[in-house]
Each structure stands twice: as structure tokens, then as C-alpha cells.
Scaffold this active site. Sequence first.
Site, PDB file in Angstrom:
ATOM      1  N   GLY A  18       0.821  -1.221   0.000  1.00 32.96           N
ATOM      2  CA  GLY A  18       0.000   0.000   0.000  1.00 32.96           C
ATOM      3  C   GLY A  18       0.848   1.262   0.000  1.00 32.96           C
ATOM      4  CB  SER A  43      -4.138  -9.856  -3.799  1.00 38.06           C
ATOM      5  OG  SER A  43      -3.505  -8.656  -4.180  1.00 38.06           O
ATOM      6  CE1 TYR A  61      -5.839 -13.109  -3.146  1.00 41.34           C
ATOM      7  CE2 TYR A  61      -7.072 -13.686  -5.118  1.00 41.34           C
ATOM      8  CZ  TYR A  61      -6.888 -12.866  -4.026  1.00 41.34           C
ATOM      9  OH  TYR A  61      -7.734 -11.818  -3.812  1.00 41.34           O
TER      10      TYR A  61
HETATM   11  N1  UFG Z   1      -4.613 -10.366 -19.270  1.00 45.77           N
HETATM   12  C1  UFG Z   1      -3.925 -10.300 -20.453  1.00 45.77           C
HETATM   13  N2  UFG Z   1      -2.753  -9.614 -20.479  1.00 45.77           N
HETATM   14  C2  UFG Z   1      -2.238  -8.999 -19.381  1.00 45.77           C
HETATM   15  C3  UFG Z   1      -2.951  -9.070 -18.157  1.00 45.77           C
HETATM   16  C4  UFG Z   1      -4.147  -9.774 -18.151  1.00 45.77           C
HETATM   17  O1  UFG Z   1      -4.352 -10.846 -21.488  1.00 45.77           O
HETATM   18  O2  UFG Z   1      -1.143  -8.421 -19.471  1.00 45.77           O
HETATM   19  C5  UFG Z   1      -5.897 -11.107 -19.253  1.00 45.77           C
HETATM   20  C6  UFG Z   1      -5.881 -12.286 -18.302  1.00 45.77           C
HETATM   21  O3  UFG Z   1      -5.278 -13.398 -18.899  1.00 45.77           O
HETATM   22  C7  UFG Z   1      -7.372 -12.440 -18.054  1.00 45.77           C
HETATM   23  C8  UFG Z   1      -7.907 -11.006 -18.099  1.00 45.77           C
HETATM   24  O4  UFG Z   1      -6.903 -10.255 -18.792  1.00 45.77           O
HETATM   25  O5  UFG Z   1      -7.930 -13.171 -19.092  1.00 45.77           O
HETATM   26  C9  UFG Z   1      -8.106 -10.393 -16.757  1.00 45.77           C
HETATM   27  O6  UFG Z   1      -6.912 -10.573 -16.002  1.00 45.77           O
HETATM   28  P1  UFG Z   1      -6.617  -9.810 -14.641  1.00 45.77           P
HETATM   29  O7  UFG Z   1      -5.281 -10.246 -14.175  1.00 45.77           O
HETATM   30  O8  UFG Z   1      -6.892  -8.369 -14.811  1.00 45.77           O
HETATM   31  O9  UFG Z   1      -7.735 -10.364 -13.685  1.00 45.77           O
HETATM   32  P2  UFG Z   1      -8.090 -11.873 -13.300  1.00 45.77           P
HETATM   33  O10 UFG Z   1      -9.411 -12.158 -13.920  1.00 45.77           O
HETATM   34  O11 UFG Z   1      -7.011 -12.825 -13.536  1.00 45.77           O
HETATM   35  O12 UFG Z   1      -8.099 -11.705 -11.741  1.00 45.77           O
HETATM   36  C10 UFG Z   1      -9.217 -11.374 -11.003  1.00 45.77           C
HETATM   37  C11 UFG Z   1      -8.780 -10.738  -9.711  1.00 45.77           C
HETATM   38  C12 UFG Z   1      -7.974 -11.724  -8.921  1.00 45.77           C
HETATM   39  C13 UFG Z   1      -8.748 -12.989  -8.756  1.00 45.77           C
HETATM   40  C14 UFG Z   1      -9.181 -13.508 -10.101  1.00 45.77           C
HETATM   41  C15 UFG Z   1     -10.068 -14.705 -10.023  1.00 45.77           C
HETATM   42  O13 UFG Z   1      -8.045  -9.583  -9.968  1.00 45.77           O
HETATM   43  O14 UFG Z   1      -7.669 -11.192  -7.656  1.00 45.77           O
HETATM   44  O15 UFG Z   1      -9.924 -12.518 -10.783  1.00 45.77           O
HETATM   45  O16 UFG Z   1      -9.812 -15.558 -11.112  1.00 45.77           O
HETATM   46  F1  UFG Z   1      -7.992 -13.930  -8.169  1.00 45.77           F
END
Ligand code: UFG
Length: 315
Positions: A32, A70, A134
Amino acid sequence: MTGGAGYVGSVCAARLVEAGHEVVVVDDLSTGHEDAVPDGARFVRADIADAAPALLAEGFDGVLHFAAKSLVGESMQDPAKYWSGNVVTSLKLLDAMRAAGTPRLVFSSTAATYGEPDAVPIPETAPTRPTNTYGATKLAIDHAITSYAAAHGLAAVSLRYFNVAGAYGRYGERHTTETHLIPIVLQVASGKREKLSIYGDDYPTADGTCVRDYIHVVDLADAHQLALEHAETGSHRIFNLGSGTGFSNREVVQTCREITGHPIPTEFAPRRPGDPAVLVASSAAATTHLGWKPERTALPQIITDAWEFTQTHLA
Ligand code: UFG
């Protein structure tokens, strides 16, 4: 409030202070930022496990527990950091609350507790089969809270966040290690990154990229206030929080292009391990039982707020 110097915690702290609550933020600043703690909140820089017993003895109406490790990827490489930092710390917090007689708890749980869903939208009754450490640690804490509520009369609510995005004025997302889609796309738009790697274009979705449910951080913060008000003694309720609409990664990038006016070059990269194809929440229970209704569900608005924060505060 634990973790009130982080992204969701700081927005929630700001909204609570504005609503007239007395807020104490405990944060060790491991991820943070002290300047994200709103004026009007008292700030204690400490590890929760160390600080909670003495602090809670002062007498609080409730605890909002945001502090957590996280990063999904990191949780697979360094599980001890997550079992200790999330589960052990939360158990110490629960014990300190029991000793002090703190009546209410609102806990930041996650969609990651469900893993790959059988069907979407996902209700709270869906099976919990986390695909990463996580999510497993957050689920373990949820189970612990259920036991403490039943045995010790705690009034508890867990909120399972889907994909949090957007900003609230000077409060927004600024992780040292950024892994989330929208902030990464906006880094490209602001010239801090050359291009975006889209992880996977062969998912069983309309355009082959993953679909996610984006919830505005202000709607999410407001759900915490409702959860505090509606928590019932001896009960642990769990609510999913999303906007109920899924957007594909390609759609997110296209909307970011329209808002920022930047071409945002992309390349396709292999799938990221553990990514479910589609995650969309059913938030019907939060609407029925908490009276929660998200008001900022339009993706362009969510991205506009995040972009304004990026330009003003991350420049
Ligand atoms: N993605 C990309 N390129 C990047 C980053 C992300 O293609 O550089 C894609 C990921 O593969 C995914 C989508 O964008 O398909 C969303 O990804 P995020 O990392 O933004 O979010 P997530 O859905 O993985 O994560 C969220 C929460 C997590 C939680 C998760 C549950 O942020 O804390 O949902 O699956 F654990």
C-alpha cells in the site's frame, strides 16, 4: 480497517470517512501507499497480527479486513507467503477480535474461490474449487470465519469480488507489480509500456479471449458499508459482487483505445495458467439481502475513471 492504504481499501476508507464514520487504517505498507490513506482517517503502520490485540482493545464497531497478498502467479511460486500472510494473519485477527469482543467483520474474499465455474453467472452456491493458492487461502479464511461466527457470535460478511477496476478521484490502482488487464493497457496508452500481450485467443468464447465481469471500485466500496450495516450476530453471509456483464479482453482493449485515443498495440501470447475462460457474477443475493445495486456498470465509465487517475496520479 486492515489494508486501507491499498487500492480497494483506500477507496472504502475514503467513502466511510465521507459518510461520517471514524476510521482507523492499519497497513504495513508492504504493497500500500501511505498517501492513499484519506485525510480524516487515523493511520497505524503495523503488521495486523502485531497491532490488532492492543488496537481492538480500544473498542471498535467492526473490522473491514482488506489486507492480503493477492498476486495469483506469485501465490503458486511462493505458497508459504500466502498461507502465512493471508491465513495465519487472518486467524490472528479473528482471535484478537474475539478477545476484544469486536462484533462485526467484513472480509475481502474473491471470485478466485470458485475456480473454473460449471456455469455462469456464478451464484454463491457454486462449488468452490480454487485453481490457485491465492484463491485457496481466501477460501480457507472464509471457512474459518464461518466457524468463528457460529461459535463466538461474530456478525460476518464475506464479499467475493470479481474484477475490480476504475478509480475514485485520487484513489486508484497503483501496484508496484502490475498484473491486471486494465492498468496494464493504460500503461501502454500512457507510453510506459510498448504493447499488451493478450494471454490466449483460443478460449471457447465469442472472440476467443477470456471474459471477465468488471465492477467499479466505488460500487464495491459502497457494498462494504451495506455489509457492515446488515451483518447479523452469529451469521456469516457470503456475497458475490460484480456487474453481471462479461467483457472479453479484446473488448476491454477496444474500449481503452476509444477512450484514450491510443492505438494500443497488442500481440497474442500463450494462455496464463489458471485463467478460467469466463467469470461473470450473479450478484442477485447482494441485491436482495444488502440492497446493493451497482450504479457504475458501464465499461467506458469504469475505464474513463481509471484513465483519469492514470493521467493525473501516475504520470
Ligand atoms: N490479461 C492479459 N494480459 C495482461 C494481463 C491480463 O491478457 O497483461 C488477461 C488475463 O489473462 C485475463 C484477463 O486479462 O484473461 C483479466 O486478467 P486480470 O489479471 O486483470 O484479472 P483476473 O481475472 O485474472 O483476476 C481477477 C482478480 C484476482 C482474482 C481472479 C479470479 O483480480 O484477484 O480474478 O480468477 F484472483
